[in-house]
Scaffold this motif. Structure first.
Motif, short mmCIF file in Angstrom:
data_model
loop_
_atom_site.label_atom_id
_atom_site.label_comp_id
_atom_site.label_asym_id
_atom_site.label_seq_id
_atom_site.Cartn_x
_atom_site.Cartn_y
_atom_site.Cartn_z
N PRO A 578 0.82 -1.25 0.00
CA PRO A 578 0.00 0.00 0.00
C PRO A 578 0.83 1.27 0.00
O PRO A 578 0.49 2.25 -0.67
N THR A 579 1.95 1.23 0.73
CA THR A 579 2.79 2.44 0.77
C THR A 579 3.37 2.71 -0.61
O THR A 579 3.38 3.86 -1.09
N ASP A 580 3.88 1.66 -1.26
CA ASP A 580 4.44 1.84 -2.60
C ASP A 580 3.38 2.34 -3.57
O ASP A 580 3.63 3.22 -4.40
N GLU A 581 2.18 1.74 -3.48
CA GLU A 581 1.12 2.15 -4.38
C GLU A 581 0.71 3.60 -4.14
O GLU A 581 0.43 4.35 -5.07
N LYS A 582 0.67 4.00 -2.85
CA LYS A 582 0.28 5.38 -2.54
C LYS A 582 1.29 6.37 -3.13
O LYS A 582 0.92 7.40 -3.66
N GLU A 583 2.58 6.03 -3.02
CA GLU A 583 3.59 6.93 -3.57
C GLU A 583 3.46 7.03 -5.08
O GLU A 583 3.65 8.09 -5.66
N ARG A 584 3.11 5.91 -5.72
CA ARG A 584 2.94 5.95 -7.17
C ARG A 584 1.68 6.71 -7.56
O ARG A 584 1.66 7.50 -8.50
N ASN A 585 0.59 6.46 -6.80
CA ASN A 585 -0.70 7.06 -7.16
C ASN A 585 -0.75 8.54 -6.86
O ASN A 585 -1.54 9.27 -7.46
N PHE A 586 0.04 9.02 -5.89
CA PHE A 586 -0.05 10.41 -5.48
C PHE A 586 1.18 11.20 -5.89
O PHE A 586 1.59 12.13 -5.21
N THR A 587 1.80 10.81 -6.98
CA THR A 587 2.88 11.64 -7.51
C THR A 587 2.31 12.96 -8.02
O THR A 587 3.03 13.94 -8.13
N LYS A 588 1.02 13.00 -8.34
CA LYS A 588 0.37 14.26 -8.69
C LYS A 588 -0.13 14.90 -7.41
O LYS A 588 -1.04 14.41 -6.76
N VAL A 589 0.51 16.01 -7.03
CA VAL A 589 0.24 16.64 -5.75
C VAL A 589 -0.48 17.96 -5.98
O VAL A 589 0.14 19.02 -6.06
N GLY A 590 -1.80 17.91 -6.13
CA GLY A 590 -2.58 19.14 -6.28
C GLY A 590 -2.20 19.91 -7.53
O GLY A 590 -1.49 19.41 -8.41
N MET A 591 -2.67 21.16 -7.60
CA MET A 591 -2.44 21.99 -8.77
C MET A 591 -1.60 23.23 -8.48
O MET A 591 -1.43 24.08 -9.34
N LEU A 592 -1.09 23.34 -7.24
CA LEU A 592 -0.23 24.49 -6.93
C LEU A 592 1.01 24.52 -7.80
O LEU A 592 1.54 25.58 -8.12
N ASN A 593 1.49 23.32 -8.17
CA ASN A 593 2.65 23.23 -9.05
C ASN A 593 2.31 22.40 -10.28
O ASN A 593 3.10 21.57 -10.73
N ARG A 594 1.11 22.62 -10.80
CA ARG A 594 0.64 21.95 -12.02
C ARG A 594 0.68 20.42 -11.89
O ARG A 594 1.01 19.70 -12.82
N GLY A 595 0.35 19.93 -10.69
CA GLY A 595 0.31 18.50 -10.46
C GLY A 595 1.64 17.88 -10.10
O GLY A 595 1.71 16.70 -9.77
N ARG A 596 2.71 18.67 -10.13
CA ARG A 596 4.04 18.14 -9.83
C ARG A 596 4.33 18.29 -8.33
O ARG A 596 3.59 18.90 -7.58
N ARG A 597 5.47 17.72 -7.92
CA ARG A 597 5.87 17.79 -6.52
C ARG A 597 6.13 19.23 -6.10
O ARG A 597 6.54 20.07 -6.90
N ILE A 598 5.90 19.52 -4.82
CA ILE A 598 6.02 20.87 -4.27
C ILE A 598 7.17 20.97 -3.27
O ILE A 598 7.95 21.92 -3.30
N ASP A 599 7.28 19.99 -2.37
CA ASP A 599 8.28 20.02 -1.30
C ASP A 599 9.60 19.44 -1.79
O ASP A 599 9.66 18.30 -2.26
N PHE A 600 10.68 20.23 -1.66
CA PHE A 600 12.01 19.81 -2.08
C PHE A 600 12.99 20.05 -0.94
O PHE A 600 13.06 21.16 -0.41
N VAL A 601 13.74 19.02 -0.57
CA VAL A 601 14.65 19.13 0.57
C VAL A 601 16.10 19.06 0.09
O VAL A 601 16.45 18.26 -0.77
N LEU A 602 16.92 19.95 0.63
CA LEU A 602 18.35 19.96 0.33
C LEU A 602 19.06 18.82 1.06
O LEU A 602 18.55 18.29 2.06
N GLN A 603 20.24 18.46 0.59
CA GLN A 603 21.06 17.47 1.26
C GLN A 603 21.98 18.18 2.25
O GLN A 603 22.70 19.10 1.87
N GLU A 604 21.95 17.73 3.50
CA GLU A 604 22.85 18.34 4.48
C GLU A 604 24.29 17.96 4.18
O GLU A 604 24.57 16.92 3.60
#
Length: 648
Positions: A578-604
């Protein structure tokens, strides 16, 4: 017989004086800018009376040749002295060479020409300052302190001789790269709380300059082929300063705060007044209006001035906000208005009541509520209940305030022919000034905000980049629990929330859009050299090894206890699938960024990974020098243009 080399005139290079820690630091112009200055100097001559202005540094500065001053175009900055340089000197303790004045350089050049032509060296040359120069040979030239009694010794007089060098090619100096004339994209960068933006307490201008340098370097390293083919040129970044206006004489807020500030721990209190209080100011309708107006008017002013200096600019514009600056931009973009054809309204004005203009409202129940509230009838009829307000998405806090306001209004309206009847709408407006605005852009989704007049930008931004942003926290505190997946900015198509993993000010956005049972980690921003940092790869490797080891031990235990392994295997698969499927199914994250990912984290960095608390403050201030952040911005700006791996 020695062969005398023919004399060749020295090549001049132009420098400007930059104050560093209250000391003079002479910096060279790029070769392109220096050549433009030299060409203009050659055309006008020394006797020209009219001022000649030459644009430099990507047209962000103007040099007035006759005045020998360098002026900033877009922001307030003290004019810097400019020199046409050919001779330089350095003391034994100095790290860099300092240019002579143009007059002394001419004297030294004449003496050098005579020495080369006549092959006569080791001649003493007395300077007008009283110091003596001896040209031993073309490679060894020294300046000795004055011994003349007519020149009294100063406290700063050096007893050691100075080393002289002729021409910029003979001194160790880094000449900056020139910038292409054509600009592909313009980015406005808005700072966060306080006057300082980074760990070195530099202002917004210096930090934006640092970000621009990193961006130009990345274009050359990652987009070299496209740059060589003139497919891309450059991105320009301009700083937007609102802190100076908020804490200036026009508001007088600093004097008011100073009168009530306790005298103890003065430095800490001063720091708090200059920085932390900005958060409280933004939650005040009075000062929030000043901050938003300043940001919008400054962006529009800079945009207009940029177009004047780049009349052939056809690119797009984006916005970058750091900390509180990102929240200001988020609220501003939420309140932008468009005509039917998608263009900004001319002289658009956002009302200070509860909601957007009625043309933006699509929910029928909400329409009835607004008409009942804003168009009083007699006898008073309440067509909406608190449950109706909850059903259309109004948060709890504003919902309670609206109901209390309506109850007060109902009491007034029930008094027959009350003289207060005519003033009911005025009372409502006074009450509404205490509430958050519930913004309805292009759908019926609410964005709670401080109730002020939101000005309009003169353009449609391509993207908003939030760095170390508290937007998610502020929206939650305002009573918003979830952002509708269909919500987007009225005039901006893309939104990126960039943060360092240890940044104490940053909050995520995606969990407010996705269903609560979906745990989607933020996107890891690639290192600008094309791979994960080594310590992160090592950490993941150790985690993977330990996981494999535990899996092996589990299988051994299963065989010993004679538990059918397929049953446990199926259980393990069902818990992971279910976790894998959720990540695949919810790669479209709303429309704030045209369905693309919004949160981006830098590498420490490796040193940061040792103690996240120790580097917490620094992590909030790291974005201005982050090449990884700059590369993410460039990737969004240039879209599908191929990018070369820096390691290849």
């Amino acid at each position: 017989m020695n062969v005398v080399e023919p004399y060749e005139p020295v090549q001049h290079h132009w420098f400007y004086n930059q104050q560093v820690d209250s000391k003079d630091s002479w910096q060279p112009f790029s070769r392109e800018d220096s050549q433009r200055l030299e060409d203009a100097y050659s055309r006008v001559g020394k006797c020209e009376k009219d001022e000649v202005v030459v644009a430099t540094d990507g047209r962000r500065y103007d040099v007035r040749l006759r005045e020998r001053k360098r002026y900033s175009v877009y922001w307030e900055q003290k004019p810097a002295e400019v020199k046409r340089c050919s001779w330089f000197h350095k003391d034994s303790k100095d790290m860099t060479y300092t240019p002579y004045s143009e007059e002394l350089s001419d004297i030294l050049e004449d003496a050098y020409m005579i020495a080369v032509t006549l092959d006569e060296w080791k001649q003493n040359l007395e300077l007008p300052t009283g110091e003596t120069v001896i040209l031993h040979n073309p490679k060894l030239m020294m300046q000795y302190p004055s011994s003349c009694k007519d020149f009294p010794a100063s406290t700063n007089e050096r007893t050691q001789p100075r080393t002289l060098k002729r021409g910029i090619e003979n001194i160790p100096v880094e000449i900056p790269e020139g910038e292409p004339e054509i600009v592909d994209h313009l980015v406005f960068m808005v700072h966060g709380i306080g006057p300082a933006c980074d760990i070195r307490f530099r202002g917004i201008v210096q930090c934006v300059n640092e970000f621009r340098i990193a961006s130009n370097s990345l274009i050359k390293s990652h987009f070299r082929q496209s740059e060589d083919l003139c497919i891309i040129r450059r991105v320009d970044y301009l700083p937007v300063n609102w802190h100076k206006v908020l804490h200036g004489e026009s508001t007088g807020v600093d004097k008011d705060i100073e009168r009530i500030t306790l005298p103890s721990i003065s430095r800490l209190r001063q720091f708090s007044n200059d920085t932390v209080l900005d958060l409280f100011f933004y939650n005040s309708a009075t000062y929030c209006q000043t901050m938003v107006d300043t940001v919008a008017s400054e962006i529009n002013r800079l945009h207009s001035l940029f177009l004047q200096r780049h009349p052939h600019f056809t690119g797009h514009v984006s916005l970058v906000g750091h900390g509180l600056g990102s929240l200001i931009l988020f609220d501003l973009l939420t309140n932008q208005e468009t005509d039917a054809d998608g263009k900004p309204h001319e002289d658009a004005h956002v009302d200070t009541g509860f909601f957007c203009p009625e043309s933006h409202i699509k929910n029928t129940t909400l329409q009835f509520f607004i008409f009942t509230l804003l168009i009083p009838t007699k006898p008073f009829q309440m067509l909406c209940s608190e449950k109706d307000l909850k059903d259309v998405g109004i948060p709890l806090g504003p919902r309670k305030k609206i109901m209390n306001c309506v109850k007060k209004w109902k009491v007034i309206m029930e008094i027959p022919y009350s003289p207060l009847f005519k003033g009911a709408q005025n009372i409502l407006k006074i009450q509404s000034s205490l509430l958050f605005k519930l913004q309805l852009p292009n759908n019926s989704f609410f964005i709670p905000q401080v109730s002020i007049d939101y000005p309009q930008l003169a353009f449609h931004p391509q993207a908003l980049f939030a760095m170390g942003s508290p937007i998610g926290m502020f929206l939650t505190v305002r009573g918003l629990k979830r952002i509708d997946s269909n919500y987007s900015f009225p005039t901006c198509k893309s939104f990126y929330n960039i943060f360092h993993p240890f940044d104490p000010v940053a909050y995520r956005i995606e969990p407010m859009i996705l269903p609560q049972d979906v745990d989607l980690p933020p996107m890891l921003i690639p290192h600008h050299k094309g791979r994960k940092r080594m310590h992160l790869e090592l950490k993941e490797g150790l985690t993977r090894v330990s996981s494999d080891l535990l899996g092996s031990l589990r299988m051994v235990w299963q065989s010993i206890s004679q538990v059918p392994s397929p049953a446990l295997a199926e259980g393990g698969i069902s818990s992971m699938t279910p976790t894998d499927e959720k990540e695949r199914n919810f790669t479209k994250v709303g429309m704030l960024n045209r369905g693309r990912r919004i949160d981006f984290v830098l590498q420490e960095t490796p040193i940061e990974s040792f103690n996240e608390y120790l580097f917490a403050i620094q992590s909030h201030l790291c974005y201005w020098e982050s090449e990884d952040t700059a590369l993410l911005v460039l990737r969004e700006i240039y879209g599908n243009i191929p990018m070369r791996n820096a390691l290849s």
